[in-house]
Design a protein around this motif. Structure first.
Motif, PDB file in Angstrom:
ATOM      1  N   PRO A 114      13.631  91.559  18.178  1.00 33.74           N
ATOM      2  CA  PRO A 114      14.006  90.619  19.242  1.00 33.74           C
ATOM      3  C   PRO A 114      13.024  90.680  20.398  1.00 33.74           C
ATOM      4  O   PRO A 114      12.403  91.724  20.660  1.00 33.74           O
ATOM      5  CB  PRO A 114      15.401  91.086  19.656  1.00 33.74           C
ATOM      6  CG  PRO A 114      15.504  92.497  19.197  1.00 33.74           C
ATOM      7  CD  PRO A 114      14.642  92.605  17.978  1.00 33.74           C
ATOM      8  N   TRP A 115      12.882  89.559  21.091  1.00 31.81           N
ATOM      9  CA  TRP A 115      11.910  89.454  22.177  1.00 31.81           C
ATOM     10  C   TRP A 115      12.186  90.442  23.296  1.00 31.81           C
ATOM     11  O   TRP A 115      11.260  90.937  23.944  1.00 31.81           O
ATOM     12  CB  TRP A 115      11.898  88.029  22.700  1.00 31.81           C
ATOM     13  CG  TRP A 115      10.876  87.779  23.772  1.00 31.81           C
ATOM     14  CD1 TRP A 115      11.102  87.413  25.052  1.00 31.81           C
ATOM     15  CD2 TRP A 115       9.443  87.879  23.635  1.00 31.81           C
ATOM     16  NE1 TRP A 115       9.912  87.275  25.741  1.00 31.81           N
ATOM     17  CE2 TRP A 115       8.889  87.558  24.893  1.00 31.81           C
ATOM     18  CE3 TRP A 115       8.593  88.206  22.588  1.00 31.81           C
ATOM     19  CZ2 TRP A 115       7.515  87.547  25.118  1.00 31.81           C
ATOM     20  CZ3 TRP A 115       7.217  88.206  22.811  1.00 31.81           C
ATOM     21  CH2 TRP A 115       6.692  87.880  24.062  1.00 31.81           C
ATOM     22  N   ALA A 116      13.443  90.767  23.531  1.00 32.52           N
ATOM     23  CA  ALA A 116      13.767  91.692  24.617  1.00 32.52           C
ATOM     24  C   ALA A 116      13.123  93.057  24.419  1.00 32.52           C
ATOM     25  O   ALA A 116      12.915  93.800  25.381  1.00 32.52           O
ATOM     26  CB  ALA A 116      15.281  91.847  24.751  1.00 32.52           C
ATOM     27  N   GLU A 117      12.797  93.410  23.184  1.00 32.85           N
ATOM     28  CA  GLU A 117      12.176  94.704  22.899  1.00 32.85           C
ATOM     29  C   GLU A 117      10.661  94.682  23.052  1.00 32.85           C
ATOM     30  O   GLU A 117      10.005  95.716  22.870  1.00 32.85           O
ATOM     31  CB  GLU A 117      12.528  95.144  21.480  1.00 32.85           C
ATOM     32  CG  GLU A 117      14.010  95.400  21.263  1.00 32.85           C
ATOM     33  CD  GLU A 117      14.330  95.813  19.834  1.00 32.85           C
ATOM     34  OE1 GLU A 117      13.386  95.915  19.014  1.00 32.85           O
ATOM     35  OE2 GLU A 117      15.518  96.020  19.531  1.00 32.85           O
ATOM     36  N   PRO A 431      12.057  93.219  34.672  1.00 34.50           N
ATOM     37  CA  PRO A 431      12.780  92.591  33.564  1.00 34.50           C
ATOM     38  C   PRO A 431      11.961  91.544  32.806  1.00 34.50           C
ATOM     39  O   PRO A 431      12.377  91.087  31.748  1.00 34.50           O
ATOM     40  CB  PRO A 431      14.005  91.954  34.237  1.00 34.50           C
ATOM     41  CG  PRO A 431      14.159  92.664  35.523  1.00 34.50           C
ATOM     42  CD  PRO A 431      12.777  93.064  35.947  1.00 34.50           C
ATOM     43  N   GLN A 432      10.823  91.135  33.366  1.00 32.79           N
ATOM     44  CA  GLN A 432       9.887  90.329  32.585  1.00 32.79           C
ATOM     45  C   GLN A 432       9.288  91.215  31.487  1.00 32.79           C
ATOM     46  O   GLN A 432       9.337  92.439  31.563  1.00 32.79           O
ATOM     47  CB  GLN A 432       8.801  89.766  33.497  1.00 32.79           C
ATOM     48  CG  GLN A 432       9.344  88.870  34.606  1.00 32.79           C
ATOM     49  CD  GLN A 432       8.280  88.352  35.552  1.00 32.79           C
ATOM     50  OE1 GLN A 432       7.125  88.197  35.185  1.00 32.79           O
ATOM     51  NE2 GLN A 432       8.675  88.056  36.792  1.00 32.79           N
ATOM     52  N   VAL A 433       8.719  90.600  30.460  1.00 34.02           N
ATOM     53  CA  VAL A 433       8.127  91.351  29.357  1.00 34.02           C
ATOM     54  C   VAL A 433       6.754  91.867  29.789  1.00 34.02           C
ATOM     55  O   VAL A 433       5.913  91.090  30.248  1.00 34.02           O
ATOM     56  CB  VAL A 433       8.011  90.467  28.100  1.00 34.02           C
ATOM     57  CG1 VAL A 433       7.118  91.106  27.053  1.00 34.02           C
ATOM     58  CG2 VAL A 433       9.406  90.191  27.527  1.00 34.02           C
ATOM     59  N   PRO A 434       6.491  93.179  29.672  1.00 32.69           N
ATOM     60  CA  PRO A 434       5.215  93.717  30.135  1.00 32.69           C
ATOM     61  C   PRO A 434       4.112  93.635  29.084  1.00 32.69           C
ATOM     62  O   PRO A 434       4.381  93.646  27.875  1.00 32.69           O
ATOM     63  CB  PRO A 434       5.558  95.174  30.430  1.00 32.69           C
ATOM     64  CG  PRO A 434       6.613  95.507  29.416  1.00 32.69           C
ATOM     65  CD  PRO A 434       7.412  94.239  29.221  1.00 32.69           C
ATOM     66  N   MET A 435       2.885  93.552  29.562  1.00 26.93           N
ATOM     67  CA  MET A 435       1.731  93.562  28.664  1.00 26.93           C
ATOM     68  C   MET A 435       0.641  94.449  29.246  1.00 26.93           C
ATOM     69  O   MET A 435       0.330  94.383  30.442  1.00 26.93           O
ATOM     70  CB  MET A 435       1.180  92.153  28.449  1.00 26.93           C
ATOM     71  CG  MET A 435       0.025  92.103  27.451  1.00 26.93           C
ATOM     72  SD  MET A 435      -0.559  90.417  27.116  1.00 26.93           S
ATOM     73  CE  MET A 435      -1.445  90.069  28.655  1.00 26.93           C
ATOM     74  N   LEU A 436       0.055  95.272  28.396  1.00 33.95           N
ATOM     75  CA  LEU A 436      -1.112  96.087  28.731  1.00 33.95           C
ATOM     76  C   LEU A 436      -2.337  95.489  28.063  1.00 33.95           C
ATOM     77  O   LEU A 436      -2.247  94.907  26.973  1.00 33.95           O
ATOM     78  CB  LEU A 436      -0.931  97.521  28.233  1.00 33.95           C
ATOM     79  CG  LEU A 436       0.196  98.350  28.860  1.00 33.95           C
ATOM     80  CD1 LEU A 436       0.478  99.576  27.999  1.00 33.95           C
ATOM     81  CD2 LEU A 436      -0.167  98.767  30.275  1.00 33.95           C
ATOM     82  N   ARG A 530      19.434  96.552  28.691  1.00 38.21           N
ATOM     83  CA  ARG A 530      20.148  95.739  29.669  1.00 38.21           C
ATOM     84  C   ARG A 530      19.597  94.324  29.805  1.00 38.21           C
ATOM     85  O   ARG A 530      20.160  93.493  30.530  1.00 38.21           O
ATOM     86  CB  ARG A 530      20.121  96.445  31.037  1.00 38.21           C
ATOM     87  CG  ARG A 530      20.914  97.749  31.057  1.00 38.21           C
ATOM     88  CD  ARG A 530      20.776  98.459  32.396  1.00 38.21           C
ATOM     89  NE  ARG A 530      21.747  99.541  32.510  1.00 38.21           N
ATOM     90  CZ  ARG A 530      21.545 100.787  32.057  1.00 38.21           C
ATOM     91  NH1 ARG A 530      20.367 101.105  31.472  1.00 38.21           N
ATOM     92  NH2 ARG A 530      22.484 101.712  32.196  1.00 38.21           N
ATOM     93  N   LEU A 531      18.494  94.018  29.129  1.00 40.70           N
ATOM     94  CA  LEU A 531      17.852  92.724  29.344  1.00 40.70           C
ATOM     95  C   LEU A 531      18.720  91.557  28.905  1.00 40.70           C
ATOM     96  O   LEU A 531      18.696  90.490  29.531  1.00 40.70           O
ATOM     97  CB  LEU A 531      16.498  92.681  28.620  1.00 40.70           C
ATOM     98  CG  LEU A 531      15.376  93.495  29.280  1.00 40.70           C
ATOM     99  CD1 LEU A 531      14.108  93.416  28.458  1.00 40.70           C
ATOM    100  CD2 LEU A 531      15.115  93.010  30.704  1.00 40.70           C
TER     101      LEU A 531
END
Length: 603
Positions: A114-117, A431-436, A530-531
């Motif tokens: 799932p996108w939340a992960e 709570p936004q999706v992080p990117m490195l 919790r997202l």
């Protein structure tokens, strides 16, 4: 028990495809030409049959998987297949027939995540490892999984001219570049990533073709239009006469990557430059086709969109995206970058010193939601506070934000360490999706400059164009200073971008890696579960210049709190709110570069 082996192939109405009886069918849209020949393994061309709508087709047993072929136009020009699956001799050479059913997949049990992960890790295949290949990247997958990454975001691999390129100059979008390996090598990388629990997403470019090797101009000039313009020249014809085959070409490309390569998602580059005035925009049709074709696993479609069109990110009644899953949030990058560096050149000037923009970008996604943006000279964006925070991807660095700097220098080289850790603590627990960006997690010192490998007719223009691009900046007013900008065409420029993995063991880099592993572990334990309960953007207030407090409502009454002082000044003491899950900077209060994340549980 080992997974059953499966085969995967996407059926296309063009290109070369193996038929059930073993024959090869070749099909080309070339409406500008009355006749087209097919050259197989250097033999005399075979005449193709002209069909309605500008199509040319031939079914033959003269070719087999591994055969190399070209189409021959009436003027004698021999061109690769626009739908080529492999170009072993680069963009000017022949295409190779690939039988996708020959690859036996071992990831039949993979059902996506799932996108939340999602914790994204952007990488460039050519510089991620010393070898710069799909096969070599496999060895780094256990490291990424241990870091806390759940998805790799691969920069474009569509075949480009020469041996090195960022990937945004691709001209054959179905062919993974041969400098990285064969198509089956990319498939092996995907299935290995799935074996480590990692999603694989691919950057694709549907807004233009590169300046060298785009034979589609000769094959089908109707694929382009002068009614629209892009920064890269004539636009693709998505909305005029003869647009249907052009739209199908890119829609099938998206389906091809998702189905034939078992990818978990795509990132669509610069969609603001996909100009389409037809009743249903290409972006809508493409998303609908992809989602209809893959109903049994999550597929994540991500946009880069300078227009900040929140409507493309809406969710349905079930909380699912009917079209696009998320957008790269440049606004979040810009507010955090100017906080950490104090830079104010170019578009950064519109964010410098604007603490309300900082708060909006972190709490609601977009900083500009219809307000006038001086750098652009017109309003930008749409209201985004009603969207789930996971509709946005937050990052401190990416290929553009590093590589578009004159020397490709990274944030760890231009921001104080305390500021760097503070803004990272915000981005990675948001709570936004992080990117490195590759190497960011260990403060890699290697730059990521712009590089390419065009033929001699373009080399000088690219080299001089790069330097002219920076001439308007005060620090490059001196021609001698501009001469120091790395030559994009030079092999050492490319080599300088390759990650030096031996550096990871050095104390300062090891400390940075440990910090990133620890904060991502907190994200997995405290934020990700919790997202799904965060249904919209947060509420915010300004605490002082560069300092904000943001609260997100959780399902069933809980709250997620962020108090961040992204400045070098000390703010008055603030009361603690809930259980602290991460503190960066001062042990108490809100001293300089202090970030506090806390959770207030429901009663």
């Amino acid at each position: 028990m080992s997974s059953p082996r499966v085969t995967r192939a996407h059926s296309m109405p063009f290109g070369a495809s193996v038929q059930p009886d073993g024959a090869l069918r070749f099909r080309l849209w070339a409406p500008a030409h009355a006749e087209v020949g097919l050259e197989i393994d250097g033999a005399a061309p075979l005449p193709m049959q002209r069909e309605e709508g500008g199509w040319h087709a031939l079914q033959t047993r003269a070719a087999r998987p591994g055969s190399r072929y070209r189409f021959v136009l009436p003027d004698g020009l021999r061109v690769p297949d626009p739908a080529s699956r492999h170009q072993p001799e680069d963009v000017h050479g022949p295409s190779e027939v690939i039988d996708p059913a020959a690859h036996a997949w071992t990831d039949a049990g993979w059902r996506g995540r799932p996108w939340a992960e999602a914790v994204l890790y952007e990488l460039h295949i050519g510089t991620f490892t010393p070898e710069g290949t799909f096969a070599a990247a496999i060895a780094r997958l256990p490291y990424l999984a241990a870091l806390g990454v759940t998805a790799i975001q691969i920069m474009p691999v569509a075949d480009f001219p020469g041996g090195r390129n960022w990937g945004y100059d691709g001209v054959l979008p179905f062919a993974p570049d041969a400098s990285y390996g064969r198509p089956e090598d990319l498939k092996a990388l995907v299935q290995a990533a799935h074996g480590h629990g990692l999603m694989v997403m691919l950057d694709v470019v549907y807004n233009h073709f590169g300046p060298e090797g785009a034979y589609l101009h000769a094959v089908a000039p109707q694929a382009f239009t002068d009614r629209h313009k892009t920064p890269w020249g004539a636009a693709l014809n998505f909305d005029g006469a003869d647009a249907a085959p052009v739209r199908a070409y890119f829609i099938h490309n998206a389906l091809y990557w998702i189905e034939e390569f078992h990818l978990d998602g795509l990132r669509l580059d610069a969609v603001h430059a996909i100009i389409d005035d037809s009743p249903k925009h290409l972006l809508e049709e493409l998303a609908e086709r992809v989602r209809a074709a893959v109903p049994d696993r999550p597929v994540h479609l991500v946009l880069e969109n300078e227009e900040n069109e929140a409507r493309r990110l809406q969710r349905d009644a079930r909380g699912q995206p009917p079209h696009y899953t998320a957008q790269w949030n440049d606004d979040a990058h810009h507010v955090l970058h100017v906080a950490a560096t104090g830079e104010r050149s170019g578009y950064y000037a519109d964010y410098q010193g604007d603490t309300e923009a900082l708060a909006r970008a972190l709490a609601e996604g977009f900083a500009f939601q219809g307000q006038m943006m001086p750098y652009r000279g017109h309003p930008r964006g749409e209201p985004s506070g009603s969207l789930q925070p996971t509709a946005f991807i937050a990052f401190l660095q990416n290929h553009d934000q590093i590589g578009n700097r004159a020397f490709g220098d990274r944030l760890c080289q231009i921001a104080p360490r305390a500021a760097l850790r503070a803004v990272a603590a915000v981005a990675l627990l948001l709570p936004q999706v992080p990117m490195l960006f590759m190497g960011e997690e260990w403060d890699a010192a290697q730059p990521f400059p712009f590089f390419c490998d065009f033929g001699p007719e373009l080399a000088d223009a690219v080299r001089e164009g790069r330097r002219a691009e920076f001439a308007r900046f005060p620090e490059f007013a001196d021609p001698a200073m501009r001469e120091r900008i790395p030559d994009p065409m030079a092999e050492p420029t490319f080599a300088s971008a390759k990650l030096r993995w031996d550096d990871v063991a050095k104390p300062s880099h090891a400390e940075a890696l440990g910090w990133h592993r620890a904060i991502l572990a907190v994200r997995h334990a405290e934020i990700i579960p919790r997202l799904s309960g965060i249904r919209r953007g947060g509420t915010w207030r300004v605490l002082g210049e560069g300092a904000v407090e943001i609260t997100w409502a959780l399902h069933r009454g809980g709250k997620l709190h962020l108090a961040a002082n992204l400045s070098a000044t000390t703010l008055p003491e603030m009361p603690e709110a809930g259980r602290v899950i991460w503190r960066e900077g001062a042990a108490t209060g809100l001293g300089p570069w202090t970030v506090r994340w806390s959770i207030e549980e429901s009663a």
